[in-house]
Design a protein around this motif. Sequence first.
Motif, PDB file in Angstrom:
ATOM      1  N   GLY A 117      11.334  17.411 -19.282  1.00 38.66           N
ATOM      2  CA  GLY A 117      11.158  18.852 -19.180  1.00 38.66           C
ATOM      3  C   GLY A 117      12.192  19.615 -19.985  1.00 38.66           C
ATOM      4  N   PRO A 118      12.200  20.944 -19.849  1.00 37.79           N
ATOM      5  CA  PRO A 118      13.181  21.767 -20.558  1.00 37.79           C
ATOM      6  C   PRO A 118      14.605  21.311 -20.273  1.00 37.79           C
ATOM      7  N   GLY A 119      15.427  21.284 -21.328  1.00 41.07           N
ATOM      8  CA  GLY A 119      16.809  20.855 -21.178  1.00 41.07           C
ATOM      9  C   GLY A 119      17.019  19.382 -21.395  1.00 41.07           C
ATOM     10  N   ASP A 120      15.963  18.647 -21.741  1.00 39.11           N
ATOM     11  CA  ASP A 120      16.089  17.207 -21.939  1.00 39.11           C
ATOM     12  C   ASP A 120      16.906  16.894 -23.191  1.00 39.11           C
ATOM     13  N   ASN A 121      17.319  15.638 -23.298  1.00 40.24           N
ATOM     14  CA  ASN A 121      18.075  15.150 -24.451  1.00 40.24           C
ATOM     15  C   ASN A 121      17.091  14.589 -25.478  1.00 40.24           C
TER      16      ASN A 121
END
Length: 322
Positions: free
Chosen positions: A169-173
């Motif tokens: 999701g959003p904020g993943d690496n």
Amino acid sequence: MKIYVAGHRGMVGGAITRRLQARKVAGEDLQIVTRTHKELDLTNQAAVRDFMDSEKPDVVILAAAKVGGIHANNTYPADFIYENLMIECNVIHQAFAAGAKKLLQLGSSCIYPKAVPQPMKEDALLTGTLEPTNEPYAVAKIAGIKLCESYNRQHGVDYRSVMPTNLYGPGDNFHPENSHVMPALIRRFHEAAQTGQEEVVMWGTGKPMREFLHVDDMAEASLFVLELDKKTYDANTDPMLSHINVGTGTDVSIGELGRMVAEVTGYKGRIVQDLSKPDGTMKKLMDVSRLADMGWTARVSLEDGLKETYQWFLENQDSFRK
């Protein structure tokens, strides 16, 4: 109530912090405490002790960890076991020493043995050999569970652990080498589509089955478990197995996931499987019946979650250039 979120800049910690901030705006009496890694090194025992003594949080959410995919786990095994053990020992012990009565630790589905009946139940812990590719990380996460259990038994505190399946999701690496499978595929297929590559190579046979949980669902589940009254929690949890699985209860093959990512990113070329690369565990599906019995189930579909995650990637891709 003062809540310390360790790892608030990470994917899960960030999602949890956003939800807590929304509650605060809505009128809940919350004081949310965070520190960046530069401000507080969680592997430094003295620094964590001084921080806990100063802040004295009522609740601690331990979402900080060193994480990575198969390549990272194979390449940096010492880093993974050392840093995660130090973070857990320091945060859990110093939280207790500072008087925190409630704590929620986030773990991982890799704690379960490689050859374990599917779907994986909580009581499968320590019943067999771990998957070699991420054993150091898994051992550290198992230690975190046992730390919480031990402090509960000896000191009567309320420290809980949630074990999520594969998160995205959003904020993943989106690092090309050190990321998990979902963000790695999104970046690889996006770049292939943008540059007109004729083929994209995926590791292994594509047959392994994996379960994926959107980070917003994980954040909601974490707060749900944290806030369960003790009577309800204890009624659904063996005190010797005080961790709870969090997932969707459904899985998809890595090959099918690749095709889904290709469609979302607009890639039209060939998908080739590199059979010289490891598959890892062939199937990893969580048994989430315990959490469902408590009253929580995931809401975000894989299709919708993929689209949202890709959109976030597009909006933030300049930060992934390095």
